[in-house]
Design a protein around this motif. Structure first.
Motif, short mmCIF file in Angstrom:
data_model
loop_
_atom_site.label_atom_id
_atom_site.label_comp_id
_atom_site.label_asym_id
_atom_site.label_seq_id
_atom_site.Cartn_x
_atom_site.Cartn_y
_atom_site.Cartn_z
N VAL A 187 45.34 29.85 46.93
CA VAL A 187 44.31 30.88 47.08
C VAL A 187 44.85 32.24 46.65
O VAL A 187 44.16 33.03 46.00
CB VAL A 187 43.82 30.92 48.55
CG1 VAL A 187 42.94 32.12 48.80
CG2 VAL A 187 43.09 29.64 48.89
N ALA A 188 46.09 32.54 47.02
CA ALA A 188 46.68 33.86 46.75
C ALA A 188 47.06 34.06 45.29
O ALA A 188 47.12 35.20 44.82
CB ALA A 188 47.90 34.07 47.63
N GLU A 189 47.32 32.98 44.58
CA GLU A 189 47.77 33.09 43.18
C GLU A 189 46.75 33.80 42.29
O GLU A 189 47.11 34.74 41.57
CB GLU A 189 48.09 31.71 42.64
CG GLU A 189 48.77 31.72 41.31
CD GLU A 189 50.23 32.04 41.43
OE1 GLU A 189 50.74 32.77 40.57
OE2 GLU A 189 50.87 31.57 42.36
N PRO A 190 45.49 33.41 42.27
CA PRO A 190 44.53 34.13 41.41
C PRO A 190 44.31 35.58 41.86
O PRO A 190 44.12 36.47 41.03
CB PRO A 190 43.24 33.33 41.53
CG PRO A 190 43.62 32.02 42.08
CD PRO A 190 44.87 32.22 42.85
N ILE A 191 44.36 35.83 43.17
CA ILE A 191 44.19 37.19 43.66
C ILE A 191 45.34 38.07 43.17
O ILE A 191 45.14 39.18 42.67
CB ILE A 191 44.10 37.21 45.20
CG1 ILE A 191 42.87 36.45 45.67
CG2 ILE A 191 44.08 38.64 45.73
CD1 ILE A 191 42.83 36.21 47.17
N GLY A 192 46.56 37.56 43.30
CA GLY A 192 47.72 38.29 42.81
C GLY A 192 47.68 38.47 41.30
O GLY A 192 48.09 39.51 40.78
N GLY A 193 47.16 37.46 40.59
CA GLY A 193 47.05 37.57 39.13
C GLY A 193 46.06 38.64 38.71
O GLY A 193 46.30 39.39 37.76
N VAL A 194 44.93 38.70 39.40
CA VAL A 194 43.94 39.73 39.07
C VAL A 194 44.49 41.12 39.37
O VAL A 194 44.33 42.06 38.58
CB VAL A 194 42.62 39.47 39.84
CG1 VAL A 194 41.68 40.65 39.76
CG2 VAL A 194 41.95 38.23 39.30
#
Length: 170
Positions: free
Chosen positions: A39-46
């Motif tokens: 879940v955190a990976e795309p948020i951190g990527g954005v």
């Protein structure tokens, strides 16, 4: 599969899988940690993309980099300090992933294509690990306890003998 397909950035996924396994080894529930990382990976990527292409946008001076990083670091630190364990862990993962995906260098490349590939491979890593965790059954607590006891016995057996005299400098 990614290495055989010829993707040069596939080592990102493999390195992050090792990181997830290491972080999950110190948590009581490895699958929950991996799911939270997914879940955190795309948020951190954005957030890394916003930092790299909107906030910094061609900047190569260190003071401007520090000013640009401040909201991301402070926001993640505020999430980490919250008493809710899930939100705190999410903040910790977002901080780690956004800095890893941004991969700030001097001079900064600002390549959109490399950012997208890096983000894609970074998002593939927790997905692969989560699928592996569902396919491979976890080790039971009893077996893990037996492994730790046998490892401790081996280490004690390899220790120094009691009858040996040590020199003062030893």
């Amino acid at each position: 599969f990614l290495v055989y397909a010829g993707w040069p950035a596939a080592n990102t996924s493999l390195a992050l899988i090792g990181t997830f396994v290491g972080l999950g080894a110190i948590t009581p529930n490895l699958r929950a940690t991996t799911t939270l990382a997914l879940v955190a990976e795309p948020i951190g990527g954005v957030l890394a993309g916003l930092l790299e292409f909107v906030v910094l946008d061609g900047v190569d001076a260190f003071p401007l980099l520090a000013i640009g990083l401040a909201p991301l670091i402070i926001g993640a630190a505020l999430l980490i300090s919250l008493p809710n364990r899930m939100v705190s862990a999410l903040g910790r993962f977002i901080l780690i992933f956004s800095l890893v995906i941004a991969s700030l260098t001097n001079p900064q490349t600002y390549s959109g294509q490399s950012y997208i590939f890096f983000l894609l491979f970074a998002c593939v890593a927790p997905a692969v690990l989560l699928v592996t965790q569902f396919l491979v059954s976890p080790v039971s607590q009893e077996r893990r306890r037996r492994w730790m006891l046998s490892s401790a016995r081996e280490e004690f057996a390899q220790g120094p003998s009691r009858g040996r005299r040590h020199e003062p400098e030893e």
